[in-house]
Scaffold this motif. Structure first.
Motif, PDB file in Angstrom:
ATOM      1  N   ASP A  24      30.185  -8.168  39.553  1.00 59.32           N
ATOM      2  CA  ASP A  24      28.750  -7.961  39.046  1.00 59.32           C
ATOM      3  C   ASP A  24      27.851  -6.997  39.712  1.00 59.32           C
ATOM      4  N   ARG A  25      27.012  -6.723  39.178  1.00 57.94           N
ATOM      5  CA  ARG A  25      25.947  -5.689  39.627  1.00 57.94           C
ATOM      6  C   ARG A  25      25.060  -6.214  40.697  1.00 57.94           C
ATOM      7  N   PRO A  28      25.994 -13.154  43.431  1.00 59.60           N
ATOM      8  CA  PRO A  28      25.569 -14.600  42.555  1.00 59.60           C
ATOM      9  C   PRO A  28      24.578 -15.239  43.276  1.00 59.60           C
ATOM     10  N   LYS A  43      30.231  -2.828  42.230  1.00 59.84           N
ATOM     11  CA  LYS A  43      29.061  -2.631  41.549  1.00 59.84           C
ATOM     12  C   LYS A  43      29.084  -1.698  40.574  1.00 59.84           C
ATOM     13  N   ALA A  46      30.518  -2.476  36.997  1.00 61.19           N
ATOM     14  CA  ALA A  46      29.852  -3.465  36.098  1.00 61.19           C
ATOM     15  C   ALA A  46      28.968  -2.654  35.232  1.00 61.19           C
ATOM     16  N   ARG A  52      23.210  -4.397  30.506  1.00 58.39           N
ATOM     17  CA  ARG A  52      23.219  -5.948  30.941  1.00 58.39           C
ATOM     18  C   ARG A  52      21.996  -6.732  30.311  1.00 58.39           C
ATOM     19  N   TYR A  99      33.262 -12.896  38.997  1.00 60.79           N
ATOM     20  CA  TYR A  99      32.015 -12.723  38.192  1.00 60.79           C
ATOM     21  C   TYR A  99      31.316 -14.153  38.406  1.00 60.79           C
ATOM     22  N   ASN A 107      31.376 -12.672  28.737  1.00 60.08           N
ATOM     23  CA  ASN A 107      31.030 -11.931  29.822  1.00 60.08           C
ATOM     24  C   ASN A 107      31.593 -10.558  29.920  1.00 60.08           C
TER      25      ASN A 107
END
Length: 123
Positions: A24-25, A28, A43, A46, A52, A99, A107
């Motif tokens: 994920d960029r 979480p 990153k 992503a 996004r 993720y 996703n």
């Protein structure tokens, strides 16, 4: 030459081994670094921020999102990140793409793992 396997796991699920890479960029929400047990953070693999934001985790936009994200993985902003992930699969037997998305079907990690597996098969 080792060709590790890729698999997916939500960030909020308990760590179960493997070389864990957050794909994920953004980090979480509400997840501590200790609980996440992340070995690496990709990153750069992503989706871009504009992509996004446009997708906004809406299932009805997933097909269009997939097309655009694959372009980013092939020749765009995420291409170097995808190459790096493929290289990590040469170093580690079990590569876990971590993720945070709630939807486990619609996703970016689903698109990413499909892309990486096809790239491995083509090599």
């Amino acid at each position: 030459m080792l060709m590790g396997t890729f698999r997916l796991l939500r960030a909020y699920e308990p760590a179960d081994g493997g070389y864990r890479i957050l794909v994920d960029r953004l980090w979480p929400r509400g997840l501590s670094k200790e609980r996440a047990a992340i070995d690496d953070w990709a990153k750069d693999a992503a989706p871009s921020t504009p992509l996004r934001v446009a997708f906004s985790h809406k299932a009805e936009r997933f097909t269009e999102f997939t097309d655009h994200y694959r372009q980013e993985l092939e020749i765009g902003s995420a291409a170097d990140g995808a190459e790096r992930l493929l290289g990590l699969a040469d170093e580690h037997e079990d590569v876990v793409l971590v993720y945070a998305a709630r939807d486990t079907v619609h996703n970016h990690a689903v698109v990413l793992i499909d892309f990486l597996i096809k790239a491995q098969q083509a090599a």
